[in-house]
Design an enzyme around this catalytic site. Structure first.
Site, mmCIF file in Angstrom:
data_model
loop_
_atom_site.group_PDB
_atom_site.id
_atom_site.type_symbol
_atom_site.label_atom_id
_atom_site.label_comp_id
_atom_site.label_asym_id
_atom_site.label_seq_id
_atom_site.Cartn_x
_atom_site.Cartn_y
_atom_site.Cartn_z
ATOM 1 N N GLY A 174 35.828 12.132 68.661
ATOM 2 C CA GLY A 174 35.144 13.393 68.916
ATOM 3 C C GLY A 174 36.127 14.460 69.356
ATOM 4 O O GLY A 174 37.272 14.475 68.909
ATOM 5 N N GLU A 175 35.690 15.345 70.229
ATOM 6 C CA GLU A 175 36.482 16.446 70.778
ATOM 7 C C GLU A 175 36.777 17.542 69.754
ATOM 8 O O GLU A 175 37.158 18.643 70.112
ATOM 9 C CB GLU A 175 37.820 15.963 71.364
ATOM 10 C CG GLU A 175 37.694 14.983 72.499
ATOM 11 C CD GLU A 175 39.053 14.574 73.066
ATOM 12 O OE1 GLU A 175 40.088 15.155 72.647
ATOM 13 O OE2 GLU A 175 39.092 13.681 73.925
ATOM 14 N N GLY A 176 36.660 17.229 68.456
ATOM 15 C CA GLY A 176 37.092 18.144 67.406
ATOM 16 C C GLY A 176 38.355 17.666 66.727
ATOM 17 O O GLY A 176 38.946 18.394 65.916
#
EC number: 2.4.2.21
Length: 353
Positions: A318-320
């Protein structure tokens, strides 16, 4: 606020498909065998159509990492405690998270957006404090958010997209941070895409078999408890979502409303994208799904959407992170489209037979 929201939906237009022939002619005239750049040509085509410009710019890129806590975390559906959410936000603000490294590598700016972390942050240049509430409610006992809160979160994302456009950004990416957020994301997929909970529920941060079965039961309970409030996409998002997921949904809607493409990250960000698609199917013209997440169910979700992610690297952070990587592929595709010589302009012979 509902009027503003409806105006945004009305502002999302389908791309001008009449440009396709001219774009394809340019791609075919580049000094290479036709179609030899494979999916890079498809990506370039989509970017051109999304921007509506036959010579599109890609000057500045930004990743928005939306952070929030979830009431359902009290059900014990994650391997990590809820206090990890603010700890990871601080790590990002200090520049030490994976998304910091990858966004820097991609030449993209990074904003961390506090949508609903159960913690009060002080001001920081990379932090946008847009807190709707200190964490959502437990969706296994009732709606995660009120309708007003959901609209507030969506419109926050819209405003961030519009602001980015005014600041000269041409490409945005989504990211997120929130302990237990695979649980609301999975519930949204089950409700919005009519997918079996067992098939799409994964291990998130690394839960064992017993916790996985418990997580499945919690999601089913949330779907049952909120069954009377799942008639529309907005109701589904309010009952089963989270502040960061609604923010991602809004960012996508806002970007699409001003003709700006968005690179969507993995399992959680895709839930925000699905919500946006359910609210306006036209946003599909502006979306690049960055990667196929290693989280169980993401492949079925992509198949249901008819989407083909750019990368497949077994990512599940996740996080980008996946979006930051895929941004570079999008940028490379646009540069090839804009900067390669053509047979028409160069002293290169075309195919003879």
């Amino acid at each position: 606020m509902i009027e503003q929201f409806q105006q945004v939906l009305a502002s999302v237009k389908s791309v001008d498909m009449s440009l396709t022939k001219e774009v394809q002619a340019h791609l075919d005239d580049l000094t290479k065998p036709r179609g030899s750049l494979g999916r890079l040509e498809e990506i370039a085509m989509k970017y051109v159509l999304a921007t509506g410009s036959l010579r599109p710019e890609l000057r500045k890129k930004k990743v928005f990492c939306f952070a929030a806590d979830h009431g359902v975390a009290v059900e014990g559906v994650s391997a990590f405690p809820a206090e990890v959410t603010p700890q990871m936000v601080y790590n990002m603000l200090a520049g030490g998270a994976a998304i910091n490294v990858l966004s820097r590598h991609a030449g993209a700016d990074l904003d961390v957006v506090d949508m609903g972390v159960h913690h009060d942050f002080v001001e920081h240049p990379s932090l946008r404090i847009c807190k709707v509430r200190h964490g959502s409610s437990n969706m296994a006992e009732g709606p995660a958010m009120t309708m007003d809160e959901t609209l507030q979160a969506i419109m926050t994302g819209v405003s961030l997209a519009h602001e980015a456009r005014k600041e000269g950004y041409d490409l945005l990416a989504t990211g997120e941070m929130g302990i237990a957020n695979t649980t609301p994301a999975t519930a949204l997929y089950a409700s919005m895409l009519d997918l079996p909970v067992e098939m799409i529920t994964g291990r998130g941060t690394g839960i064992d078999d017993a916790v996985l079965q418990h997580k499945i039961s919690v999601i089913k309970r949330a779907l049952d408890v909120n069954s009377a409030s799942l008639s529309t996409p907005l109701e589904q998002l309010a009952a089963l979502g989270g502040f960061e997921i609604a923010g991602i949904c809004g960012l996508i809607l806002g970007a699409a409303s001003v003709g700006m493409p968005v690179v969507v990250d993995g399992f959680i960000s895709s839930a925000g994208a699905v919500a946006a698609l359910k609210l306006s199917c036209r946003v599909s013209d502006y979306l690049f799904f960055s990667h196929l997440s290693n989280e169980q169910g993401h492949k079925a979700i992509m198949n249901r959407l008819g989407a083909r992610p750019i990368l497949d690297l077994d990512l599940r952070l996740g996080e980008g992170t996946g979006a930051a990587l895929a941004m570079q592929v999008v940028e490379a595709s646009v540069k090839l489209y804009n900067e390669m010589a053509t047979f028409s302009s160069a002293s290169v012979s075309g195919k003879s037979v």
